[in-house]
Design a protein around this motif. Structure first.
Motif, PDB file in Angstrom:
ATOM      1  N   MET A 158     -43.978 -19.502 -12.299  1.00  0.00           N
ATOM      2  CA  MET A 158     -44.316 -18.429 -11.387  1.00  0.00           C
ATOM      3  C   MET A 158     -43.498 -18.578 -10.108  1.00  0.00           C
ATOM      4  O   MET A 158     -43.114 -19.657  -9.725  1.00  0.00           O
ATOM      5  CB  MET A 158     -45.817 -18.456 -11.070  1.00  0.00           C
ATOM      6  N   ILE A 159     -43.305 -17.495  -9.434  1.00  0.00           N
ATOM      7  CA  ILE A 159     -42.486 -17.469  -8.227  1.00  0.00           C
ATOM      8  C   ILE A 159     -43.178 -18.111  -7.036  1.00  0.00           C
ATOM      9  O   ILE A 159     -42.536 -18.412  -6.052  1.00  0.00           O
ATOM     10  CB  ILE A 159     -42.057 -16.017  -7.896  1.00  0.00           C
ATOM     11  N   GLN A 160     -44.439 -18.332  -7.135  1.00  0.00           N
ATOM     12  CA  GLN A 160     -45.163 -18.885  -6.001  1.00  0.00           C
ATOM     13  C   GLN A 160     -44.543 -20.187  -5.494  1.00  0.00           C
ATOM     14  O   GLN A 160     -44.739 -20.548  -4.350  1.00  0.00           O
ATOM     15  CB  GLN A 160     -46.646 -19.128  -6.359  1.00  0.00           C
ATOM     16  N   GLU A 161     -43.782 -20.867  -6.312  1.00  0.00           N
ATOM     17  CA  GLU A 161     -43.117 -22.092  -5.874  1.00  0.00           C
ATOM     18  C   GLU A 161     -42.109 -21.822  -4.762  1.00  0.00           C
ATOM     19  O   GLU A 161     -41.882 -22.676  -3.934  1.00  0.00           O
ATOM     20  CB  GLU A 161     -42.338 -22.749  -7.025  1.00  0.00           C
ATOM     21  N   ASN A 214     -44.277 -11.964 -11.518  1.00  0.00           N
ATOM     22  CA  ASN A 214     -44.622 -13.010 -12.481  1.00  0.00           C
ATOM     23  C   ASN A 214     -43.353 -13.409 -13.227  1.00  0.00           C
ATOM     24  O   ASN A 214     -42.710 -12.579 -13.854  1.00  0.00           O
ATOM     25  CB  ASN A 214     -45.627 -12.487 -13.499  1.00  0.00           C
ATOM     26  N   ILE A 215     -43.003 -14.670 -13.149  1.00  0.00           N
ATOM     27  CA  ILE A 215     -41.803 -15.157 -13.830  1.00  0.00           C
ATOM     28  C   ILE A 215     -42.241 -16.174 -14.875  1.00  0.00           C
ATOM     29  O   ILE A 215     -42.809 -17.205 -14.545  1.00  0.00           O
ATOM     30  CB  ILE A 215     -40.814 -15.790 -12.826  1.00  0.00           C
ATOM     31  N   ASP A 216     -41.962 -15.820 -16.153  1.00  0.00           N
ATOM     32  CA  ASP A 216     -42.363 -16.693 -17.262  1.00  0.00           C
ATOM     33  C   ASP A 216     -41.314 -17.759 -17.566  1.00  0.00           C
ATOM     34  O   ASP A 216     -41.618 -18.769 -18.183  1.00  0.00           O
ATOM     35  CB  ASP A 216     -42.603 -15.858 -18.521  1.00  0.00           C
ATOM     36  N   THR A 217     -40.071 -17.502 -17.166  1.00  0.00           N
ATOM     37  CA  THR A 217     -38.988 -18.455 -17.421  1.00  0.00           C
ATOM     38  C   THR A 217     -38.602 -19.078 -16.085  1.00  0.00           C
ATOM     39  O   THR A 217     -39.312 -18.958 -15.103  1.00  0.00           O
ATOM     40  CB  THR A 217     -37.776 -17.714 -18.023  1.00  0.00           C
ATOM     41  N   LEU A 255     -33.386 -14.209 -12.551  1.00  0.00           N
ATOM     42  CA  LEU A 255     -32.371 -13.552 -11.733  1.00  0.00           C
ATOM     43  C   LEU A 255     -31.195 -13.034 -12.568  1.00  0.00           C
ATOM     44  O   LEU A 255     -30.730 -11.910 -12.365  1.00  0.00           O
ATOM     45  CB  LEU A 255     -31.870 -14.504 -10.641  1.00  0.00           C
ATOM     46  N   PHE A 256     -30.731 -13.847 -13.507  1.00  0.00           N
ATOM     47  CA  PHE A 256     -29.610 -13.416 -14.345  1.00  0.00           C
ATOM     48  C   PHE A 256     -30.001 -12.205 -15.197  1.00  0.00           C
ATOM     49  O   PHE A 256     -29.214 -11.271 -15.372  1.00  0.00           O
ATOM     50  CB  PHE A 256     -29.093 -14.572 -15.215  1.00  0.00           C
ATOM     51  N   ARG A 257     -31.219 -12.200 -15.733  1.00  0.00           N
ATOM     52  CA  ARG A 257     -31.688 -11.060 -16.521  1.00  0.00           C
ATOM     53  C   ARG A 257     -31.805  -9.815 -15.627  1.00  0.00           C
ATOM     54  O   ARG A 257     -31.396  -8.712 -16.005  1.00  0.00           O
ATOM     55  CB  ARG A 257     -33.018 -11.373 -17.192  1.00  0.00           C
ATOM     56  N   ALA A 258     -32.349  -9.994 -14.420  1.00  0.00           N
ATOM     57  CA  ALA A 258     -32.492  -8.869 -13.491  1.00  0.00           C
ATOM     58  C   ALA A 258     -31.121  -8.322 -13.080  1.00  0.00           C
ATOM     59  O   ALA A 258     -30.936  -7.103 -12.982  1.00  0.00           O
ATOM     60  CB  ALA A 258     -33.290  -9.296 -12.265  1.00  0.00           C
ATOM     61  N   ILE A 259     -30.170  -9.221 -12.849  1.00  0.00           N
ATOM     62  CA  ILE A 259     -28.812  -8.805 -12.492  1.00  0.00           C
ATOM     63  C   ILE A 259     -28.189  -8.004 -13.635  1.00  0.00           C
ATOM     64  O   ILE A 259     -27.606  -6.942 -13.425  1.00  0.00           O
ATOM     65  CB  ILE A 259     -27.914 -10.022 -12.143  1.00  0.00           C
ATOM     66  N   ARG A 260     -28.307  -8.528 -14.866  1.00  0.00           N
ATOM     67  CA  ARG A 260     -27.751  -7.826 -16.029  1.00  0.00           C
ATOM     68  C   ARG A 260     -28.356  -6.433 -16.156  1.00  0.00           C
ATOM     69  O   ARG A 260     -27.641  -5.439 -16.319  1.00  0.00           O
ATOM     70  CB  ARG A 260     -28.021  -8.622 -17.306  1.00  0.00           C
TER      71      ARG A 260
END
Length: 179
Positions: free
Chosen positions: A1-4, A55-58, A64-69
């Motif tokens: 999760m991004i909370q980190e 929510n980030i599962d990976t 970020l790379f998936r979002a950029i693509r």
């Protein structure tokens, strides 16, 4: 999760470390440095803006790379739509210009035809008009004008020869318009 990485310091560190790689990755799709930087800025800004709800599962890098693509593919689709629209508009403008030129040429030709017909001697003009515009046969013209059919034939032959000479410069335009 991004909370980190909610903290500003951790996000800034992520930005500094990943920014060059993300830009290079985006550039593999877009082949445009400025557009690639814009995409990376947008994705990182959206991540920061929505950091509380994302929510980030990976891993964050994979996210970020998936979002950029995905963002690059959207930009490419948008550019293609704009290019298609531009091409379509260009085609429409070219077609309108051609039609406008055709109308102008047809109008000019029509004017020249009328000038040439009007310059015929009166009897020859009358014979020509009855034949071509009223659709009368030579015998009908001869009867109406009380002249011989041979005179009608001679007048028509002379009229056509004269018009052919007068309008020879416009014959190619006429053929183009008729085709």
């Amino acid at each position: 999760m991004i909370q980190e990485i909610i903290t500003k310091d951790k996000f800034e560190k992520l930005f500094r470390e990943e920014y060059p790689r993300l830009c290079a990755y985006a550039n593999t799709f877009l082949k445009d440095i400025e557009a690639s930087e814009d995409v990376v800025h947008d994705v990182l800004f959206k991540l920061w803006e929505n950091r509380e709800s994302v929510n980030i599962d990976t891993s964050i890098e994979a996210y970020l790379f998936r979002a950029i693509r995905n963002k690059c593919l959207n930009v490419i689709r948008h550019l293609q739509v704009k290019e298609d629209y531009k091409s379509h508009n260009q085609s429409v403008l070219e077609e309108e210009a051609i039609q406008s030129a055709d109308v102008m040429e047809a109008s000019e030709l029509n004017q020249k035809i009328h000038q040439a017909i009007n310059s015929l001697p009166d009897k020859r003009k009358e014979v020509f008009m009855m034949s071509r515009f009223e659709g009368l046969k030579y015998a009908e013209i001869a009867e109406k004008l009380s002249i011989s059919i041979k005179t009608v034939e001679n007048q028509m032959s002379s009229a056509l020869k004269y018009l052919k000479t007068e309008l020879s410069a416009f014959i190619s335009i006429l053929i183009f318009i008729l085709l």
